[in-house]
Motif scaffolding. Sequence first.
Motif, mmCIF file in Angstrom:
data_model
loop_
_atom_site.group_PDB
_atom_site.id
_atom_site.type_symbol
_atom_site.label_atom_id
_atom_site.label_comp_id
_atom_site.label_asym_id
_atom_site.label_seq_id
_atom_site.Cartn_x
_atom_site.Cartn_y
_atom_site.Cartn_z
ATOM 1 N N PRO A 1 11.672 -3.777 -25.431
ATOM 2 C CA PRO A 1 11.430 -2.432 -24.905
ATOM 3 C C PRO A 1 12.717 -1.714 -24.522
ATOM 4 N N GLU A 2 12.675 -0.387 -24.646
ATOM 5 C CA GLU A 2 13.786 0.432 -24.134
ATOM 6 C C GLU A 2 13.647 0.579 -22.629
ATOM 7 N N LEU A 3 12.392 0.567 -22.187
ATOM 8 C CA LEU A 3 12.092 0.752 -20.764
ATOM 9 C C LEU A 3 11.127 -0.349 -20.344
ATOM 10 N N LEU A 4 11.513 -1.099 -19.327
ATOM 11 C CA LEU A 4 10.691 -2.227 -18.886
ATOM 12 C C LEU A 4 10.222 -1.985 -17.455
ATOM 13 N N PHE A 5 8.901 -2.052 -17.260
ATOM 14 C CA PHE A 5 8.327 -1.930 -15.920
ATOM 15 C C PHE A 5 8.032 -3.335 -15.397
ATOM 16 N N LEU A 6 8.551 -3.648 -14.241
ATOM 17 C CA LEU A 6 8.316 -4.975 -13.652
ATOM 18 C C LEU A 6 7.732 -4.776 -12.260
ATOM 19 N N ASP A 7 6.449 -5.075 -12.112
ATOM 20 C CA ASP A 7 5.801 -4.872 -10.816
ATOM 21 C C ASP A 7 5.775 -6.204 -10.068
ATOM 22 N N THR B 1 9.529 -3.111 -8.992
ATOM 23 C CA THR B 1 9.140 -3.026 -7.586
ATOM 24 C C THR B 1 9.318 -4.421 -7.010
ATOM 25 N N THR B 2 9.694 -4.467 -5.770
ATOM 26 C CA THR B 2 9.872 -5.788 -5.151
ATOM 27 C C THR B 2 9.765 -5.673 -3.639
ATOM 28 N N GLY C 1 0.794 -1.233 0.000
ATOM 29 C CA GLY C 1 0.000 0.000 0.000
ATOM 30 C C GLY C 1 0.821 1.274 0.000
ATOM 31 N N ALA C 2 2.142 1.163 -0.216
ATOM 32 C CA ALA C 2 3.016 2.342 -0.141
ATOM 33 C C ALA C 2 2.799 3.308 -1.305
ATOM 34 N N GLY C 3 2.349 2.764 -2.443
ATOM 35 C CA GLY C 3 2.158 3.623 -3.618
ATOM 36 C C GLY C 3 3.044 3.219 -4.797
ATOM 37 N N LYS C 4 3.662 2.044 -4.731
ATOM 38 C CA LYS C 4 4.572 1.617 -5.798
ATOM 39 C C LYS C 4 3.819 1.390 -7.117
ATOM 40 N N SER C 5 2.761 0.575 -7.051
ATOM 41 C CA SER C 5 2.031 0.257 -8.290
ATOM 42 C C SER C 5 1.377 1.508 -8.851
ATOM 43 N N THR C 6 0.849 2.343 -7.970
ATOM 44 C CA THR C 6 0.191 3.567 -8.443
ATOM 45 C C THR C 6 1.203 4.447 -9.176
#
Length: 309
Positions: A155-161, A192-193, A46-51
């Motif tokens: 991708p040039e930029l990869l988001f890993l949740d 994020t991890t 709930g810290a706000g990482k995914s948001t």
Amino acid sequence: MNATQHPELAVSTRGLTKRYGDYTAVDHVDLEIRRGEIFALLGPNGAGKSTTIEMLEGYRSPTSGTATVLGENPLGASAAWRARIGIVSQQAADIERFTVREIVRHFASLYPDALNPEETLERCGLGEKMSARVPSLSGGQKRRLDVALGIIGKPELLFLDEPTTGFDPAARREFWELIRELGDDGTTILLTTHYLDEAEHLAQRVGVIARGKLLEVAPIDELGGVEARVPIVSWRDADGRQFAERTRTPGALVTKLVAEHDGEPRDLAVKRPSLEDIYLDMLERINTEAAASAPASPAPTSTTTEQNR
Ligand SMILES: Nc1ncnc2c1ncn2[C@@H]1O[C@H](COP(=O)(O)OP(=O)(O)OP(=O)(O)O)[C@@H](O)[C@H]1O
């Protein structure tokens, strides 16, 4: 609309904020991620990482502040921009009817310069599962498929949740190898991890977010500052009383204790705080500060829930 961004930066945000009613999920985050960097965003549930990540992906609109990702505002960014990013979100792919190979081939066809589907599946440890239908995959294998789909467009930029949730230890190691290879190829990665060892293995820099606020951004081995890494010597005296002292010269203190106790002090231990100790200390501090500066933000209610954006 194209935003101005330093060419060395893949991501930059200024005052990025997301509110749900009175609840502030992300609170004035200023973040810069360099091109080619692997950056880990840490923080409790709930810290706000995914948001934060979803705002950077263009799937959530900020309440205020700005985000520039690969030179564009992610909200309403071009299709060409979308082809330059890869996303592995927390929701696993759930494409019932298709085989693993079919789905990866389909995704590959959507990108101008995709990786080879079969090679990608091999790299993601799904070489033996190419002909399997998606529902027959285990949880960890589905997650690997998510990763394959995230990287297929080169991708040039990869988001890993939270990419390795549900992986067994061997699969995590293999996944780390893959991510490091992508990093070596120049892919910028924001992950994020909850696993500090994962951040330690992969990331050059980490950011800690709690209660929507970015508390610190630092190279992984400098998080918390020099002071947080000072070793702690602990021991008991003859009456069993516990003592602990932080010291930059633990050897000298141990020598002194041995002399004072006329031998080995009871339960003598020298501990260098781990990354986890430092991280948990930071979170404890922020929780204590938040409790002291009440009233806290109210928790989100159903009336403030926003479904998609
Ligand atoms: N659509 C929404 N409506 C209301 N509140 C929301 C919504 N989405 C997220 N929140 C709240 O915003 C806060 C941040 O959520 P977020 O999913 O970004 O946390 P997180 O750091 O990714 O957590 P986790 O580690 O559990 O995945 C949480 O308190 C969450 O309940």
